[in-house]
Design a protein around this motif. Structure first.
Motif: not given
Length: 138
Positions: A10-16, A60-62, A129-134
């Motif tokens: 909901d936060r990471i993949i949908e936002s990307l 999270y890494s995507i 490789e996308f990395i973020c903190t939530s």
């Protein structure tokens, strides 16, 4: 029954997906690449950073993969196109290092950590490789 949020989707993949769709006119896929060019989004790691009294902080890494079918030719223009897409994604993420659309927090410390270029079987690719903190609060 517990209440929870599907943070990675909901936060990471949908936002990307939203960021990529707003910036590019390239199909975004979740199962496999199709057509002569596409993005493929695949979740990677979900790592606990810190537990806090009312929540947790996670990294999270995507994997964002871009593929271009070159028809068996690897020309200078094909290489330029793939590298331009990767550079544009890198800048898009840099411009959204902290992402809170309409003041709704999604992530912070967003970045493209690595880009790996490859070619095989008439396909050129850039694997980013996308990395973020939530921060999730209870």
């Amino acid at each position: 029954m517990i209440t929870y949020e599907n943070v990675v989707f909901d936060r990471i993949i949908e936002s990307l997906n939203t960021l990529l769709a707003d910036e590019f006119s390239i199909p975004i896929r979740y199962d496999e690449h199709k057509g002569n060019q596409s993005f493929l989004i695949t979740p990677g790691e979900d790592e606990l950073i810190d537990l806090i009294s009312k929540g947790q902080s996670r990294t999270y890494s995507i994997l964002i993969s871009y593929e271009l079918t070159s028809g068996g030719e690897y020309t200078k223009n094909h290489v330029k196109q793939v590298s331009e897409i990767a550079e544009r994604v890198k800048r898009l993420i840099m411009n959204n290092v902290s992402y809170s659309p309409s003041d709704v927090y999604k992530w912070h410390d967003g970045r493209i950590e690595t880009i790996t270029y490859a070619r095989a079987d008439g396909i050129l690719s850039a694997n980013m490789e996308f990395i973020c903190t939530s921060l999730e609060t209870l």
